[in-house]
Structures are given as C-alpha cells and as structure tokens.
Scaffold this motif. Structure first.
Motif, PDB file in Angstrom:
ATOM      1  N   PRO A   1      71.035  60.223  16.586  1.00  0.00           N
ATOM      2  CA  PRO A   1      72.039  60.329  15.521  1.00  0.00           C
ATOM      3  C   PRO A   1      73.086  59.230  15.577  1.00  0.00           C
ATOM      4  O   PRO A   1      73.781  58.996  14.585  1.00  0.00           O
ATOM      5  N   ALA A   2      73.197  58.550  16.710  1.00  0.00           N
ATOM      6  CA  ALA A   2      74.230  57.517  16.854  1.00  0.00           C
ATOM      7  C   ALA A   2      73.784  56.166  16.316  1.00  0.00           C
ATOM      8  O   ALA A   2      74.586  55.222  16.310  1.00  0.00           O
ATOM      9  N   LEU A   3      72.538  56.055  15.862  1.00  0.00           N
ATOM     10  CA  LEU A   3      72.049  54.747  15.419  1.00  0.00           C
ATOM     11  C   LEU A   3      72.920  54.187  14.296  1.00  0.00           C
ATOM     12  O   LEU A   3      73.154  54.848  13.288  1.00  0.00           O
ATOM     13  N   GLY A   4      73.384  52.975  14.489  1.00  0.00           N
ATOM     14  CA  GLY A   4      74.143  52.290  13.450  1.00  0.00           C
ATOM     15  C   GLY A   4      75.612  52.655  13.413  1.00  0.00           C
ATOM     16  O   GLY A   4      76.375  52.043  12.665  1.00  0.00           O
ATOM     17  N   ALA A   5      76.018  53.634  14.200  1.00  0.00           N
ATOM     18  CA  ALA A   5      77.433  54.036  14.183  1.00  0.00           C
ATOM     19  C   ALA A   5      78.227  53.157  15.151  1.00  0.00           C
ATOM     20  O   ALA A   5      77.829  52.990  16.299  1.00  0.00           O
TER      21      ALA A   5
ATOM     22  N   CYS B   1      66.732  61.011  12.349  1.00  0.00           N
ATOM     23  CA  CYS B   1      66.691  59.607  12.733  1.00  0.00           C
ATOM     24  C   CYS B   1      65.823  59.405  13.977  1.00  0.00           C
ATOM     25  O   CYS B   1      66.235  59.745  15.092  1.00  0.00           O
TER      26      CYS B   1
END
Lengths: 280, 129
Positions: free
Chosen positions: A174-178, A148
């Motif tokens: 990796p945290a995008l959208g979480a 990502c």
C-alpha cells in the motif's frame, strides 16, 4: 469463525531447522465457519497439510486465490479433496485483462509443469472469476477488491453473520508511490476498505525497512508499513504474514520486536506462525 | 464493505503526484477526484482547497472555450467525451483559472478501463501552449 495458518512463508517454501517455528510452507490459511463452511485462502504449499485435516463429511470447499504467483498456487495439485469425486470445489481468483482464470490456472495445472490437467481432476470443480464486489459463500459474505501488487491481485474481506471480519492481504504494497506513508485517508489507500475495522487482519510483512528500499514496486510491505496500515485501518488484531524466505526464526523475532517497539501499535499483533489457530 | 477508490484510480493518483506534467483525474461519473501540483499551478487553485468536486461543479469552476472562443458545454469537454465515448480525446481549449485569467491548453484525455471493461474514470494530461 476459526482461522488456521497452514503456510506463512512468502515467495518460496523455506523448510529447515532455522524456520521451524514460524514455518516454511507458503501462503495458505484455512477458515471454518460455525455452520461448517470451509474456505481456503490461497493454495501455497501449506494446503497439503490442510487437505489432510478435512474429514470425509466435508462435501464442499471454496478455495480463494489472491493471485496466481507460484507461492500461492503451488500446493493446489496436492490438495487431497481435488481427487475425491464426492467433493464440490469452487476456486475463486482473478482473471487478467486478456486471459480467463481457467486459462491462467491451466498454465500450471498441465504438463510439463504438473502431470495432471485441471480437467482430469475427479472432483466436481467450478472456477469463478472474483467479481471485485460481494458474494455469499456458505455462511460468509466475501468481499474482494484489486490491491497494489504486480499483476491482477485481490484481497479478501470475510464477514460472518455476527459481523466478525477477517481480512486477508498476503501480498500487498500500500505504500507504493507514497512519499510518506500513510499520508492519505483510508479511501485513497490500497486495501483500505477491505481491512477497515477488521477483527483480524492477515497482512504482508515481507521486508524490513532496509530490504524494502531495495524492493520498491515488488508488491510487498515492510514491517513498519504493515503496522501503519493496521493503524490506518483501525484493526483489532494483526497477523504479520508472508515472511521472507531468507528470514530465520531468530531474524523474525528480532525484526518484529524492533518494528513493534518503534511503531507502538494500539492493537494486538501476533506474528504469523504455521499451525496457529485463532477463534473469532 | 466501506466505499473506497479502485486500485486503478489510487495508482493513477500516485503516478500523477510524482510527475511534472499537469494531470487531472475524474471518476466514472465525471466527478473530479484529484489534480496534481503542476495542474494546481495552471488552475491557480490548490486541490486541498477544493477537494473532490461533482462534474457540474468543477466544469463550472474551470469554464472552457474552444479555439474560436465558443463555450464548450460540460458534456463536450475532452474529459467527459473520453468517458462517454470510451476512447482518447485530444483538443486545444481555453480554460478559465480561478482568478478569471484564461489559459490556452492542449488536453489529452483517456478513459481508465478496468477488469471486465469496467469504466473507472478518466485521466487528462495537459500543458500550456
């Protein structure tokens, strides 16, 4: 394997007395195997000094590019082995859905941005589009996968014959959208398989928590996200990397100290400093 | 390297989890890998209760009929046609929920194609008519 950090800065080179300790050169990591295999991870401005350390006996170098943003390729034209006709250089990197790796690299390695064209380089150069799978390079098995980050971007997992694993994810969000990170298992997390149970993980740590909120979607991690990703991945040792060019040495000391004290990771964390070497 | 979902599937799930339209995701083999909360309301079944399901399992659990109330074979469902044909498919269908009730849906399914034209799976967006 021996791993040396030649450039730890993200986005833009940031030389100066206030960044002298962590370093001002952009992303570049050297990896040397016991049998002499030489890997170069990204070609940021740190690659110039790395090139100067490669002796005349080196005949092959593999340069693994994660993506083609400027801070990861700007040093390529200043990599001394490119100008040696006795050296075989393989450059690995992602194509886009419409352009080959060569076409994408030529946009930089050609006038007016650079005086020497890719085809004019005297070394024996080969371009490989990363297969997003496994490939053997010398004594290493190199695995890659898209991660990502805006544009085609891969991470690398490098394993030697003993099973020692280095994972390199310099630009990674990796945290995008979480809504809460991490909330999903590793198989559903960007970079999760690349980093799983690594002996050494070199990972994006560009932002503090407040900066991250203003840069969601820019493709980088907060320090806390990086530490949580390390926990999810069950790594043994983590190197925060790709420091924001606006962060001074004192800023980084403070921010890393606060983030580590808050997250209390169950593994070793060594903030990435230019020139640092790790034996795995 | 341990098995993991592709970044395109991971991002598709993240997108699906953030939008109000019902969305269902399958992998390249047609196995159901995710459906979001709006889809849960239509299926009357939470994803956490089912988890991932093989193609034969989810198509049997959520049976489908065409507008003339003829059963649609699994391989002819919009999602499966999107995978096998490699292009978007739109169709109205009747779908059987977990409680046996039937819902009339408009379904648009499209393949997720990655680098080097690799088929990664398919996504369908649907809504009640």
């Amino acid at each position: 394997m021996q791993v040396t950090l030649w450039g730890t800065r993200g986005s833009l080179a940031a030389p100066g007395p206030e960044t002298a300790r962590y370093g001002g050169n952009t992303s570049c990591v050297g990896v040397r195997g016991r049998e002499g295999t030489v890997l170069v991870l990204d070609a940021g401005t740190g690659i110039r000094r790395l090139g100067a350390t490669l002796g005349a006996s080196v005949r092959r170098v593999d340069v693994l590019l994660t993506h083609l943003h400027m801070d990861h390729i700007q040093g390529l034209g200043f990599f001394a082995p490119l100008y040696r006709p006795d050296v075989e250089i393989s450059i690995w990197g992602p194509a886009s859905s419409r352009l080959s790796l060569r076409e994408r690299l030529m946009r930089y390695l050609s006038p007016p941005l650079f005086p020497v064209s890719l085809r004019e380089l005297p070394c024996n150069i080969t371009l490989h589009e990363v297969p997003c799978g496994d490939v053997d390079i010398g004594e290493f098995r190199v695995s890659s996968a898209l991660v990502c980050h805006p544009g085609p971007t891969v991470g690398y997992r490098i394993a030697d014959a003993c099973g020692t694993v280095l994972t390199y994810l310099p630009d990674h969000e990796p945290a995008l959208g979480a809504s809460a990170f991490p909330s999903l298992p590793r198989a559903w997390t960007s970079g999760g398989s690349l980093a799983a149970e690594s002996d050494l993980l070199i990972h994006d740590s560009q932002y503090d928590a407040h900066q991250y909120l203003r840069h969601v979607g820019w493709g980088h991690s907060s320090l806390r996200h990086m530490l949580d990703f390390g926990t999810l991945s069950e790594v043994k040792h983590l190197i925060p990397f790709h420091h924001d060019p606006g962060h001074t040495d004192d800023d980084l000391d403070r921010l890393m100290g606060e983030a580590i004290a808050d997250a209390k990771p169950g593994y070793r964390v060594t903030p990435g400093q230019e020139g640092a070497t790790f034996e795995l | 390297m341990p098995a993991s979902k592709s970044i395109q599937i991971i991002l598709a799930r993240q997108l699906a989890s953030c939008v109000a339209a019902p969305i269902l995701l399958v992998d390249a083999e047609g196995a159901l890998v995710y459906y979001n909360e709006p889809a849960e309301a239509i299926f009357n079944q939470r994803f956490d209760e089912t988890g991932e399901m093989a193609a034969g399992e989810w198509t049997a659990r959520f049976a489908a009929m065409d507008d003339d109330r003829n059963p649609i074979p699994a391989e002819e469902r919009p999602m499966m046609r999107a995978i096998t044909k490699g292009h978007p498919v739109s169709q109205t269908i009747w779908l059987r929920r977990s409680d046996g009730d039937w819902r009339h849906l408009h379904v648009t399914a499209f393949p997720l194609i990655g680098e080097r034209d690799t088929l990664l799976g398919a996504m369908s967006i649907f809504w009640e008519i």
